[in-house]
Scaffold this motif. Structure first.
Motif, PDB file in Angstrom:
ATOM      1  N   GLN A 138     -11.148   4.961   4.907  1.00  0.00           N
ATOM      2  CA  GLN A 138     -10.955   3.523   5.089  1.00  0.00           C
ATOM      3  C   GLN A 138     -10.594   3.203   6.544  1.00  0.00           C
ATOM      4  O   GLN A 138     -11.091   2.223   7.118  1.00  0.00           O
ATOM      5  CB  GLN A 138      -9.845   3.024   4.158  1.00  0.00           C
ATOM      6  CG  GLN A 138     -10.247   2.961   2.694  1.00  0.00           C
ATOM      7  CD  GLN A 138      -9.079   2.505   1.820  1.00  0.00           C
ATOM      8  OE1 GLN A 138      -7.920   2.577   2.224  1.00  0.00           O
ATOM      9  NE2 GLN A 138      -9.392   2.048   0.621  1.00  0.00           N
ATOM     10  N   VAL A 139      -9.727   4.016   7.126  1.00  0.00           N
ATOM     11  CA  VAL A 139      -9.343   3.802   8.527  1.00  0.00           C
ATOM     12  C   VAL A 139     -10.562   3.981   9.421  1.00  0.00           C
ATOM     13  O   VAL A 139     -10.798   3.186  10.342  1.00  0.00           O
ATOM     14  CB  VAL A 139      -8.213   4.775   8.932  1.00  0.00           C
ATOM     15  CG1 VAL A 139      -7.922   4.674  10.432  1.00  0.00           C
ATOM     16  CG2 VAL A 139      -6.950   4.501   8.125  1.00  0.00           C
ATOM     17  N   ARG A 140     -11.358   5.023   9.154  1.00  0.00           N
ATOM     18  CA  ARG A 140     -12.555   5.276   9.965  1.00  0.00           C
ATOM     19  C   ARG A 140     -13.524   4.094   9.885  1.00  0.00           C
ATOM     20  O   ARG A 140     -14.098   3.673  10.893  1.00  0.00           O
ATOM     21  CB  ARG A 140     -13.250   6.547   9.478  1.00  0.00           C
ATOM     22  CG  ARG A 140     -12.652   7.837  10.039  1.00  0.00           C
ATOM     23  CD  ARG A 140     -13.660   8.954   9.894  1.00  0.00           C
ATOM     24  NE  ARG A 140     -13.269  10.115  10.661  1.00  0.00           N
ATOM     25  CZ  ARG A 140     -12.790  11.245  10.146  1.00  0.00           C
ATOM     26  NH1 ARG A 140     -12.624  11.354   8.840  1.00  0.00           N
ATOM     27  NH2 ARG A 140     -12.479  12.263  10.924  1.00  0.00           N
ATOM     28  N   GLY A 142       0.781  -1.227   0.000  1.00  0.00           N
ATOM     29  CA  GLY A 142       0.000   0.000   0.000  1.00  0.00           C
ATOM     30  C   GLY A 142       0.814   1.278   0.000  1.00  0.00           C
ATOM     31  O   GLY A 142       0.251   2.345   0.058  1.00  0.00           O
ATOM     32  N   GLU A 143       2.169   1.179  -0.023  1.00  0.00           N
ATOM     33  CA  GLU A 143       2.981   2.378   0.093  1.00  0.00           C
ATOM     34  C   GLU A 143       2.722   3.301  -1.095  1.00  0.00           C
ATOM     35  O   GLU A 143       2.729   2.880  -2.244  1.00  0.00           O
ATOM     36  CB  GLU A 143       4.467   2.003   0.163  1.00  0.00           C
ATOM     37  CG  GLU A 143       5.360   3.198   0.448  1.00  0.00           C
ATOM     38  CD  GLU A 143       6.794   2.770   0.725  1.00  0.00           C
ATOM     39  OE1 GLU A 143       7.100   1.571   0.586  1.00  0.00           O
ATOM     40  OE2 GLU A 143       7.593   3.650   1.058  1.00  0.00           O
ATOM     41  N   GLY A 144       2.511   4.558  -0.836  1.00  0.00           N
ATOM     42  CA  GLY A 144       2.280   5.539  -1.880  1.00  0.00           C
ATOM     43  C   GLY A 144       0.819   5.755  -2.190  1.00  0.00           C
ATOM     44  O   GLY A 144       0.449   6.779  -2.734  1.00  0.00           O
ATOM     45  N   GLU A 145      -0.036   4.797  -1.846  1.00  0.00           N
ATOM     46  CA  GLU A 145      -1.449   4.902  -2.155  1.00  0.00           C
ATOM     47  C   GLU A 145      -2.185   5.790  -1.156  1.00  0.00           C
ATOM     48  O   GLU A 145      -3.318   6.181  -1.398  1.00  0.00           O
ATOM     49  CB  GLU A 145      -2.088   3.507  -2.161  1.00  0.00           C
ATOM     50  CG  GLU A 145      -1.490   2.567  -3.203  1.00  0.00           C
ATOM     51  CD  GLU A 145      -2.055   1.161  -3.088  1.00  0.00           C
ATOM     52  OE1 GLU A 145      -2.884   0.943  -2.178  1.00  0.00           O
ATOM     53  OE2 GLU A 145      -1.675   0.298  -3.897  1.00  0.00           O
ATOM     54  N   GLN A 146      -1.550   6.078  -0.033  1.00  0.00           N
ATOM     55  CA  GLN A 146      -2.222   6.834   1.022  1.00  0.00           C
ATOM     56  C   GLN A 146      -2.102   8.342   0.841  1.00  0.00           C
ATOM     57  O   GLN A 146      -2.792   9.097   1.512  1.00  0.00           O
ATOM     58  CB  GLN A 146      -1.618   6.473   2.398  1.00  0.00           C
ATOM     59  CG  GLN A 146      -1.591   4.992   2.686  1.00  0.00           C
ATOM     60  CD  GLN A 146      -0.244   4.379   2.319  1.00  0.00           C
ATOM     61  OE1 GLN A 146       0.418   4.817   1.390  1.00  0.00           O
ATOM     62  NE2 GLN A 146       0.143   3.360   3.057  1.00  0.00           N
ATOM     63  N   LEU A 162      -2.450  11.361  10.960  1.00  0.00           N
ATOM     64  CA  LEU A 162      -3.702  10.605  10.926  1.00  0.00           C
ATOM     65  C   LEU A 162      -4.479  10.808  12.217  1.00  0.00           C
ATOM     66  O   LEU A 162      -5.696  11.020  12.193  1.00  0.00           O
ATOM     67  CB  LEU A 162      -3.404   9.119  10.698  1.00  0.00           C
ATOM     68  CG  LEU A 162      -4.612   8.180  10.722  1.00  0.00           C
ATOM     69  CD1 LEU A 162      -5.607   8.546   9.627  1.00  0.00           C
ATOM     70  CD2 LEU A 162      -4.155   6.727  10.560  1.00  0.00           C
ATOM     71  N   PHE A 163      -3.815  10.756  13.358  1.00  0.00           N
ATOM     72  CA  PHE A 163      -4.481  10.991  14.636  1.00  0.00           C
ATOM     73  C   PHE A 163      -5.155  12.353  14.656  1.00  0.00           C
ATOM     74  O   PHE A 163      -6.277  12.498  15.157  1.00  0.00           O
ATOM     75  CB  PHE A 163      -3.472  10.896  15.784  1.00  0.00           C
ATOM     76  CG  PHE A 163      -3.303   9.516  16.333  1.00  0.00           C
ATOM     77  CD1 PHE A 163      -4.239   8.986  17.196  1.00  0.00           C
ATOM     78  CD2 PHE A 163      -2.215   8.744  15.976  1.00  0.00           C
ATOM     79  CE1 PHE A 163      -4.094   7.700  17.719  1.00  0.00           C
ATOM     80  CE2 PHE A 163      -2.051   7.464  16.482  1.00  0.00           C
ATOM     81  CZ  PHE A 163      -2.990   6.936  17.343  1.00  0.00           C
ATOM     82  N   ARG A 185      -0.019  14.651   1.403  1.00  0.00           N
ATOM     83  CA  ARG A 185      -0.995  14.653   2.487  1.00  0.00           C
ATOM     84  C   ARG A 185      -1.816  13.380   2.398  1.00  0.00           C
ATOM     85  O   ARG A 185      -2.035  12.847   1.314  1.00  0.00           O
ATOM     86  CB  ARG A 185      -1.906  15.875   2.384  1.00  0.00           C
ATOM     87  CG  ARG A 185      -1.185  17.204   2.572  1.00  0.00           C
ATOM     88  CD  ARG A 185      -2.114  18.373   2.349  1.00  0.00           C
ATOM     89  NE  ARG A 185      -2.675  18.372   1.002  1.00  0.00           N
ATOM     90  CZ  ARG A 185      -3.322  19.398   0.461  1.00  0.00           C
ATOM     91  NH1 ARG A 185      -3.504  20.505   1.160  1.00  0.00           N
ATOM     92  NH2 ARG A 185      -3.809  19.314  -0.758  1.00  0.00           N
ATOM     93  N   LEU A 186      -2.280  12.908   3.542  1.00  0.00           N
ATOM     94  CA  LEU A 186      -3.099  11.694   3.555  1.00  0.00           C
ATOM     95  C   LEU A 186      -4.390  11.917   2.765  1.00  0.00           C
ATOM     96  O   LEU A 186      -5.096  12.902   2.989  1.00  0.00           O
ATOM     97  CB  LEU A 186      -3.425  11.292   4.993  1.00  0.00           C
ATOM     98  CG  LEU A 186      -2.231  10.811   5.843  1.00  0.00           C
ATOM     99  CD1 LEU A 186      -2.673  10.616   7.286  1.00  0.00           C
ATOM    100  CD2 LEU A 186      -1.647   9.531   5.278  1.00  0.00           C
ATOM    101  N   LYS A 187      -4.703  11.004   1.868  1.00  0.00           N
ATOM    102  CA  LYS A 187      -5.895  11.148   1.033  1.00  0.00           C
ATOM    103  C   LYS A 187      -7.165  10.973   1.867  1.00  0.00           C
ATOM    104  O   LYS A 187      -7.189  10.166   2.808  1.00  0.00           O
ATOM    105  CB  LYS A 187      -5.883  10.098  -0.077  1.00  0.00           C
ATOM    106  CG  LYS A 187      -4.823  10.311  -1.143  1.00  0.00           C
ATOM    107  CD  LYS A 187      -4.920   9.223  -2.205  1.00  0.00           C
ATOM    108  CE  LYS A 187      -3.921   9.435  -3.324  1.00  0.00           C
ATOM    109  NZ  LYS A 187      -3.985   8.355  -4.338  1.00  0.00           N
ATOM    110  N   PRO A 188      -8.219  11.705   1.530  1.00  0.00           N
ATOM    111  CA  PRO A 188      -9.498  11.513   2.233  1.00  0.00           C
ATOM    112  C   PRO A 188      -9.991  10.076   2.152  1.00  0.00           C
ATOM    113  O   PRO A 188     -10.587   9.554   3.105  1.00  0.00           O
ATOM    114  CB  PRO A 188     -10.443  12.472   1.509  1.00  0.00           C
ATOM    115  CG  PRO A 188      -9.548  13.520   0.917  1.00  0.00           C
ATOM    116  CD  PRO A 188      -8.282  12.806   0.556  1.00  0.00           C
ATOM    117  N   GLU A 189      -9.729   9.408   0.996  1.00  0.00           N
ATOM    118  CA  GLU A 189     -10.176   8.028   0.842  1.00  0.00           C
ATOM    119  C   GLU A 189      -9.484   7.112   1.850  1.00  0.00           C
ATOM    120  O   GLU A 189     -10.093   6.208   2.418  1.00  0.00           O
ATOM    121  CB  GLU A 189      -9.892   7.534  -0.588  1.00  0.00           C
ATOM    122  CG  GLU A 189     -10.660   8.267  -1.666  1.00  0.00           C
ATOM    123  CD  GLU A 189      -9.991   9.579  -2.078  1.00  0.00           C
ATOM    124  OE1 GLU A 189      -8.923   9.917  -1.506  1.00  0.00           O
ATOM    125  OE2 GLU A 189     -10.540  10.279  -2.951  1.00  0.00           O
TER     126      GLU A 189
END
Length: 476
Positions: free
Chosen positions: A40-42, A22-26, A68-69, A32-36
């Motif tokens: 997914q984490v939520r 998953g590296e790079g997909e986030q 992320l936190f 910046r961390l993607k909303p998607e």
């Protein structure tokens, strides 16, 4: 090693490293961390699928886990911490926003926080617990090893935002009687020494720093050479009680990478490094900008009550200053009733004056913060800003005067031109004198300068324009 072996080794090192799952997909194009990804984490947290949460978060860098936190709600943060317990390293905690970190620490048991504290450098450990309630501090410190506890308690005894709070105790200090060979043997033999350092402090028998020696110099110098013959004697020593803003100025002025911190007797007690100072510079710059607007700390994670308290008191103060400007308008109410053009043009005079004052105030506050404006050059800076105000006032006066003369009357054009010059000059002077006055009174000039500068510019703008109009016989 044979040439073929070298080619084989080169080929091995050139081979691309297998990316983590998953590296790079986030991340988006701005890292910046993607909303998607956050969604997914939520969803995984909501469905209580801890394995999925762990797999999603595990590839992230500690700084990205901290981000992320900060993007999650308070309850979601606690659930995330529980799902990725062994990823909650000291590096992650050190990167967290102050308010988020405080929430996290309060949610963890004291022994868990103590374990994290034991992994942190002294300065990060102090930052972790300094804002907690005294009861929470005592509970955590009771679980910390005695040696670490003594160091942290000593740091907490220093004033907030001082060098003593910020400094690291982890450093290498050796006596000036050593040779380079002695130092190398010492570094190799002692297991308890810190593993991350780039220079060594040389001290005398009183533990006063007398010089520094970089690792590169140690590696390139024969073993028999005495440290006193190769060390750099010129040092910028930081008093333990020095404010962090002044510390940052020292680092910037002298292009420091690190500096020794000394107590009142001149003994070496710690060090500051440039990574700490970069954080301070960013923090102070943002703090001054927010204070000038009356927005308090301005942190989006700040508790609602704190945000309200910080902002409303300056809005109340601004309401009081606005009443002063309104009283001036009311005083000339009869004149405004006779000539509606005055009501149309008044906001222009006040607005331009306010902008001119804000410009000068921003320059002055920055100059004070950077030690560019002191008692030695206040008069020169004041004269400089007066000249700038005269030039700006003349330019704006000509433009607004011509436009008013065309739309209304030449007399009114002359009045507004004169009022504009007066207001911009007064605004320029207020933009310098108000922050300087606060600084002379040992108050932060960024805190309340904007309120008083706004009051002066609005009041003077209305008074000058309406007063000149009455004096010229245009109304009243």
């Amino acid at each position: 090693m044979a040439e073929s072996d070298l080619h084989e080794l080169d080929g091995q090192t050139a081979a691309p490293e297998e990316p983590k799952q998953g590296e790079g997909e986030q991340f988006d194009e701005e890292n910046r961390l993607k909303p998607e990804f956050v969604r997914q984490v939520r969803e995984a947290l909501y469905d209580e699928i801890e394995d999925s949460v762990y797999d999603l978060v595990e590839p992230l860098h500690p700084a990205d886990i901290a981000d992320l936190f900060e993007l999650l709600e308070r309850k979601e943060r606690n659930d995330l911490a529980a799902a990725i317990t062994d990823l909650m390293s000291s590096d992650v905690v050190a990167e967290l926003n102050d308010y988020v970190r405080e929430d996290m620490v309060e949610a963890l048991p004291p022994e868990a926080v103590a374990e994290i504290v034991g992994q942190l450098d002294t300065d990060d450990a102090v930052q972790l617990i300094e804002d907690l309630d005294e009861i929470d501090q005592r509970a955590i410190l009771a679980e910390v090893q005695a040696e670490d506890r003594a160091v942290i308690e000593t740091a907490l005894a220093y004033p907030e935002e001082s060098a003593g709070r910020l400094m690291q105790r982890e450093l290498i200090a050796v006596p000036d009687s050593m040779s380079v060979g002695d130092l190398i043997d010492y570094l190799r033999a002692e297991d308890h020494l810190t593993t991350e350092f780039w220079e060594v402090f040389v001290v005398d028998h009183r533990f006063h720093p007398v010089g520094t020696i970089q690792l590169s110099w140690i590696l390139r110098t024969p073993r028999s050479v005495a440290l006193t013959d190769v060390m750099k004697r010129d040092q910028t020593l930081i008093p333990v009680a020095m404010d962090q803003e002044e510390v940052a100025l020292r680092f910037q002025k002298y292009a420091l990478i690190s500096a020794a911190v000394v107590d009142e007797s001149g003994r070496l007690v710690g060090q500051l490094t440039v990574d700490d100072i970069v954080h301070i510079i960013s923090e102070e710059a943002g703090e001054d900008a927010l204070l000038m607007s009356g927005a308090g700390e301005g942190d989006i994670n700040e508790p609602l009550r704190d945000a309200y308290s910080a902002r409303v008191r300056w809005l109340v103060a601004n309401l009081g200053t606005a009443v002063v400007a309104s009283a001036i308008i009311a005083f000339f109410g009869a004149a405004i009733e006779q000539l509606v053009a005055l009501a149309i043009l008044m906001p222009i005079v006040a607005s331009i004056g306010g902008n001119a004052g804000t410009q000068t105030m921003a320059v002055t506050v920055r100059a004070i913060a950077m030690n560019q404006l002191t008692k030695s050059n206040t008069k020169r800076i004041l004269l400089r800003e007066l000249k700038v105000a005269l030039m700006n006032g003349a330019t704006i006066a000509v433009l607004i005067g011509i436009a008013t003369a065309v739309l209304f009357t030449p007399e009114l054009g002359a009045v507004i031109a004169a009022a504009m010059i007066i207001n911009i000059i007064v605004s320029g002077m207020a933009g310098v004198m108000v922050p300087v006055a606060f600084e002379r009174l040992d108050q932060d000039p960024a805190v309340a300068s904007s309120v008083f500068v706004t009051m002066i510019t609005d009041s003077m703008g209305f008074f000058a324009f309406l007063g000149l109009a009455v004096a010229a016989g245009l109304a009243g």
